[in-house]
Design an enzyme around this catalytic site. Structure first.
Site, short mmCIF file in Angstrom:
data_model
loop_
_atom_site.label_atom_id
_atom_site.label_comp_id
_atom_site.label_asym_id
_atom_site.label_seq_id
_atom_site.Cartn_x
_atom_site.Cartn_y
_atom_site.Cartn_z
N ASP A 115 0.86 -1.18 0.00
CA ASP A 115 0.00 0.00 0.00
C ASP A 115 0.89 1.23 0.00
O ASP A 115 2.02 1.19 0.51
CB ASP A 115 -0.91 0.01 1.23
CG ASP A 115 -2.02 -1.02 1.14
OD1 ASP A 115 -2.48 -1.31 0.03
OD2 ASP A 115 -2.45 -1.53 2.20
N ASP A 131 -6.96 -1.10 -4.71
CA ASP A 131 -8.06 -0.79 -3.79
C ASP A 131 -9.01 0.23 -4.42
O ASP A 131 -10.23 0.12 -4.28
CB ASP A 131 -7.53 -0.23 -2.47
CG ASP A 131 -6.65 -1.21 -1.72
OD1 ASP A 131 -6.82 -2.43 -1.89
OD2 ASP A 131 -5.78 -0.75 -0.95
#
Length: 159
Positions: A115, A131
């Protein structure tokens, strides 16, 4: 056949973009930890996430892999066998499938997901391109369902 090839190419493009950004994050962002993108708004921050959103189910890799794979198979079925001629639904399913596969690749190969997008103006989980694809795809899918219901109500009223 063109329908299948187009959708496969779109999913592959999203997965490729996701994996390239994550590769960049590992090579360029991991050594520095974080760098501003838009000062006081968004920064790029390297984070490894062993769970799903907000690190839920952290450490439950086998479960996450199986659950994600099953969900993606259902989405792929919907895309290739149920959405022909429904462009908005196809776009939604392509986004969900591309994003889901992108994160599944990380989870299977590395046991965690890379991330890198951190919102500074609010308290929120660090997230990634995959995402975003999944969330936008799900929102679009909800819109498709809502529009289908509206259309069904209109047809029922006409009868």
């Amino acid at each position: 056949m063109a329908f299948v090839l187009f959708n496969l190419a779109a999913v592959a493009a999203l997965v490729g973009i996701d994996q390239l950004i994550k590769l960049w994050a590992v090579q360029a962002l991991q050594p520095v930890g974080a760098m501003p993108l838009i000062p006081h708004v968004v920064e790029l921050r390297f984070v490894l996430n062993q769970g799903m959103a907000f690190s839920l189910l952290s450490g439950k890799q086998l479960f996450l892999i199986i659950a994600t794979s099953a969900a993606l198979l259902a989405v792929a079925y919907g895309l290739f066998f149920r959405s022909r001629g429904k462009r908005l639904q196809q776009a939604a399913l392509v986004l969900v499938l591309g994003g889901g596969i992108g994160n599944l690749i990380d989870r299977v190969l590395n046991g965690e997901v890379v991330d890198y997008i951190n919102l500074l103006f609010m308290r929120f989980a660090v997230f990634n391109f995959a995402d975003i694809c999944v969330c936008v795809g799900v929102a679009l899918w909800v819109l498709v369902i809502f529009l289908d219901e509206l259309h069904a109500d209109d047809v029922a009223k006409e009868q």
